[in-house]
Design a protein around this motif. Structure first.
Motif, PDB file in Angstrom:
ATOM      1  N   VAL A  78     -12.196  -2.743  38.329  1.00 53.32           N
ATOM      2  CA  VAL A  78     -13.328  -3.150  39.152  1.00 53.32           C
ATOM      3  C   VAL A  78     -14.443  -3.644  38.234  1.00 53.32           C
ATOM      4  CG1 VAL A  78     -15.035  -2.407  40.830  1.00 53.32           C
ATOM      5  CG2 VAL A  78     -12.702  -1.519  40.946  1.00 53.32           C
ATOM      6  N   PRO A  79     -14.849  -4.915  38.352  1.00 53.98           N
ATOM      7  CA  PRO A  79     -15.844  -5.471  37.432  1.00 53.98           C
ATOM      8  C   PRO A  79     -17.272  -5.064  37.806  1.00 53.98           C
ATOM      9  CG  PRO A  79     -15.167  -7.129  39.010  1.00 53.98           C
ATOM     10  CD  PRO A  79     -14.330  -5.915  39.290  1.00 53.98           C
ATOM     11  N   ASP A  80     -18.164  -5.172  36.851  1.00 54.78           N
ATOM     12  CA  ASP A  80     -19.601  -4.952  37.086  1.00 54.78           C
ATOM     13  C   ASP A  80     -20.357  -5.875  36.140  1.00 54.78           C
ATOM     14  OD1 ASP A  80     -22.113  -4.117  37.731  1.00 54.78           O
ATOM     15  OD2 ASP A  80     -21.891  -2.074  36.951  1.00 54.78           O
ATOM     16  N   THR A  81     -20.443  -7.158  36.506  1.00 54.84           N
ATOM     17  CA  THR A  81     -21.057  -8.168  35.642  1.00 54.84           C
ATOM     18  C   THR A  81     -22.557  -8.319  35.888  1.00 54.84           C
ATOM     19  OG1 THR A  81     -20.668  -9.978  37.214  1.00 54.84           O
ATOM     20  CG2 THR A  81     -18.880  -9.452  35.675  1.00 54.84           C
ATOM     21  N   GLY A  82     -23.044  -7.734  36.980  1.00 53.77           N
ATOM     22  CA  GLY A  82     -24.450  -7.869  37.327  1.00 53.77           C
ATOM     23  C   GLY A  82     -24.718  -8.935  38.372  1.00 53.77           C
ATOM     24  N   ALA A  83     -23.687  -9.699  38.744  1.00 60.69           N
ATOM     25  CA  ALA A  83     -23.843 -10.735  39.759  1.00 60.69           C
ATOM     26  C   ALA A  83     -22.611 -10.729  40.656  1.00 60.69           C
ATOM     27  CB  ALA A  83     -24.017 -12.108  39.123  1.00 60.69           C
ATOM     28  N   LEU A  84     -22.826 -10.875  41.959  1.00 61.69           N
ATOM     29  CA  LEU A  84     -21.718 -10.777  42.905  1.00 61.69           C
ATOM     30  C   LEU A  84     -20.657 -11.843  42.664  1.00 61.69           C
ATOM     31  CD1 LEU A  84     -20.421  -9.561  45.436  1.00 61.69           C
ATOM     32  CD2 LEU A  84     -21.795 -11.159  46.788  1.00 61.69           C
ATOM     33  N   GLU A  85     -21.071 -13.094  42.460  1.00 61.99           N
ATOM     34  CA  GLU A  85     -20.085 -14.159  42.336  1.00 61.99           C
ATOM     35  C   GLU A  85     -19.157 -13.934  41.154  1.00 61.99           C
ATOM     36  OE1 GLU A  85     -19.756 -19.049  42.227  1.00 61.99           O
ATOM     37  OE2 GLU A  85     -21.715 -18.088  42.385  1.00 61.99           O
ATOM     38  N   THR A  86     -19.698 -13.549  40.027  1.00 60.85           N
ATOM     39  CA  THR A  86     -18.840 -13.312  38.863  1.00 60.85           C
ATOM     40  C   THR A  86     -18.007 -12.043  39.034  1.00 60.85           C
ATOM     41  OG1 THR A  86     -20.766 -12.330  37.751  1.00 60.85           O
ATOM     42  CG2 THR A  86     -20.205 -14.609  37.197  1.00 60.85           C
ATOM     43  N   ASP A  87     -18.545 -11.040  39.734  1.00 61.34           N
ATOM     44  CA  ASP A  87     -17.741  -9.850  40.031  1.00 61.34           C
ATOM     45  C   ASP A  87     -16.533 -10.221  40.885  1.00 61.34           C
ATOM     46  OD1 ASP A  87     -19.270  -8.031  38.649  1.00 61.34           O
ATOM     47  OD2 ASP A  87     -20.281  -7.208  40.418  1.00 61.34           O
ATOM     48  N   LEU A  88     -16.773 -10.989  41.958  1.00 56.02           N
ATOM     49  CA  LEU A  88     -15.679 -11.357  42.850  1.00 56.02           C
ATOM     50  C   LEU A  88     -14.682 -12.281  42.157  1.00 56.02           C
ATOM     51  CD1 LEU A  88     -17.499 -11.942  46.271  1.00 56.02           C
ATOM     52  CD2 LEU A  88     -16.288  -9.895  45.475  1.00 56.02           C
ATOM     53  N   ARG A  89     -15.182 -13.170  41.320  1.00 58.36           N
ATOM     54  CA  ARG A  89     -14.270 -14.061  40.601  1.00 58.36           C
ATOM     55  C   ARG A  89     -13.364 -13.255  39.666  1.00 58.36           C
ATOM     56  NH1 ARG A  89     -17.719 -17.216  38.016  1.00 58.36           N
ATOM     57  NH2 ARG A  89     -17.998 -18.527  39.873  1.00 58.36           N
ATOM     58  N   ALA A  90     -13.959 -12.302  38.960  1.00 53.85           N
ATOM     59  CA  ALA A  90     -13.153 -11.464  38.065  1.00 53.85           C
ATOM     60  C   ALA A  90     -12.135 -10.645  38.851  1.00 53.85           C
ATOM     61  CB  ALA A  90     -14.065 -10.537  37.263  1.00 53.85           C
ATOM     62  N   LEU A  91     -12.553 -10.133  40.001  1.00 54.42           N
ATOM     63  CA  LEU A  91     -11.646  -9.331  40.817  1.00 54.42           C
ATOM     64  C   LEU A  91     -10.498 -10.184  41.361  1.00 54.42           C
ATOM     65  CD1 LEU A  91     -11.129  -6.548  42.036  1.00 54.42           C
ATOM     66  CD2 LEU A  91     -12.601  -7.192  43.954  1.00 54.42           C
ATOM     67  N   ALA A  92     -10.815 -11.345  41.914  1.00 53.65           N
ATOM     68  CA  ALA A  92      -9.776 -12.212  42.473  1.00 53.65           C
ATOM     69  C   ALA A  92      -8.821 -12.704  41.388  1.00 53.65           C
ATOM     70  CB  ALA A  92     -10.422 -13.400  43.190  1.00 53.65           C
ATOM     71  N   ARG A  93      -9.360 -13.070  40.245  1.00 48.67           N
ATOM     72  CA  ARG A  93      -8.489 -13.537  39.162  1.00 48.67           C
ATOM     73  C   ARG A  93      -7.585 -12.418  38.656  1.00 48.67           C
ATOM     74  NH1 ARG A  93     -11.969 -17.625  35.206  1.00 48.67           N
ATOM     75  NH2 ARG A  93     -12.296 -19.289  36.758  1.00 48.67           N
ATOM     76  N   SER A  94      -8.092 -11.190  38.635  1.00 47.00           N
ATOM     77  CA  SER A  94      -7.262 -10.075  38.173  1.00 47.00           C
ATOM     78  C   SER A  94      -6.139  -9.784  39.156  1.00 47.00           C
ATOM     79  CB  SER A  94      -8.117  -8.828  37.927  1.00 47.00           C
ATOM     80  OG  SER A  94      -8.653  -8.321  39.133  1.00 47.00           O
ATOM     81  N   ILE A  95      -6.397  -9.965  40.463  1.00 48.52           N
ATOM     82  CA  ILE A  95      -5.333  -9.809  41.455  1.00 48.52           C
ATOM     83  C   ILE A  95      -4.244 -10.851  41.217  1.00 48.52           C
ATOM     84  CG2 ILE A  95      -4.762  -9.973  43.907  1.00 48.52           C
ATOM     85  CD1 ILE A  95      -7.602  -8.939  44.500  1.00 48.52           C
ATOM     86  N   VAL A  96      -4.656 -12.101  41.020  1.00 48.55           N
ATOM     87  CA  VAL A  96      -3.696 -13.177  40.763  1.00 48.55           C
ATOM     88  C   VAL A  96      -2.887 -12.881  39.504  1.00 48.55           C
ATOM     89  CG1 VAL A  96      -3.521 -15.589  40.027  1.00 48.55           C
ATOM     90  CG2 VAL A  96      -4.962 -14.976  41.990  1.00 48.55           C
ATOM     91  N   GLN A  97      -3.572 -12.489  38.450  1.00 50.62           N
ATOM     92  CA  GLN A  97      -2.887 -12.219  37.185  1.00 50.62           C
ATOM     93  C   GLN A  97      -1.904 -11.064  37.340  1.00 50.62           C
ATOM     94  OE1 GLN A  97      -5.515 -11.255  33.960  1.00 50.62           O
ATOM     95  NE2 GLN A  97      -3.920 -11.320  32.428  1.00 50.62           N
ATOM     96  N   ALA A  98      -2.340 -10.001  38.039  1.00 47.76           N
ATOM     97  CA  ALA A  98      -1.480  -8.831  38.196  1.00 47.76           C
ATOM     98  C   ALA A  98      -0.194  -9.173  38.934  1.00 47.76           C
ATOM     99  CB  ALA A  98      -2.235  -7.725  38.932  1.00 47.76           C
TER     100      ALA A  98
END
Length: 209
Positions: A78-98
């Motif tokens: 679960v990311p915590d970048t300080g901004a929602l858009e980058t958090d969601l992008r990191a989360l979605a990309r990690s789902i794809v990668q997984a």
């Protein structure tokens, strides 16, 4: 205690046993699929006796459920970048990668195809995704607190909206998923959330009341 056939070293107790058995479960799943998954083979691969496994898990389904939930928790952080858009992008990309990985493909096959009809696997699937939603909800609650999303935004609905297009491609249309897929679903999810479309659904009172 038996030793791992590949390493020749016995496995210790407690957390080390759990880690070794989880890893062996997923490795067996990748190599042989759900139908051929047995506690005996998992134990041999993990370097433990099968009674050690049965002391912790009553059957292969409960073991698989536990291993899948743990894998999803660690493989999709679960990311915590300080901004929602980058958090969601990191989360979605990690789902794809997984789920583009061999382990991810084996997990999808176990949960949605070969063993999908079994009640134990249906329960495992619910457990895994409920766990994922619970772990990721702070991404949304932090964004609401920062004023990046409207008050009342439903974290579970937002996360389902984020994941749904990815799983549609993986499970229904069999289209490839990549970072572009992840980024597009983030844009759609953000647009819906900022428009207030991801608040809890409330039943309207009947006309005349």
């Amino acid at each position: 205690m038996p030793s791992d056939s590949s390493t020749g070293r016995p496995v210790g107790r407690g957390a080390k046993v759990r880690t070794a058995v989880h890893a062996a479960t997923l490795a067996e799943l990748v190599d042989k699929g759900y139908a051929a998954l047995t506690v005996e083979n998992i134990a041999q691969r993990a370097g433990v006796h099968k009674t050690t496994v049965y002391r912790r898990w009553k059957d292969r389904e409960s073991l698989l459920t536990d291993a899948l939930a743990e894998h999803m928790a660690t493989d999709i952080p679960v990311p915590d970048t300080g901004a929602l858009e980058t958090d969601l992008r990191a989360l979605a990309r990690s789902i794809v990668q997984a789920f583009n990985s061999p382990a991810g493909q084996a997990i999808l096959a176990a949960m949605f195809t070969g063993a999908a009809h079994l009640p134990e696997i249906a329960a495992a699937r619910r457990h895994v995704f409920d766990d994922r939603l619970a772990r990721a909800q702070p991404v949304v609650t932090r964004a609401v607190e920062r004023g990046q999303l409207p008050e009342g935004t439903d974290p579970a609905e937002l996360l389902k909206t984020l994941a749904a297009p990815i799983y549609l491609r993986l499970l229904i249309t069999a289209e490839p998923v990549d970072e572009a897929t992840a980024d597009q679903t983030v844009r759609v999810t953000l647009a819906a959330a900022r428009a207030g479309a991801l608040r809890p659904v409330r039943d309207d009172p009947p006309v005349g009341e």
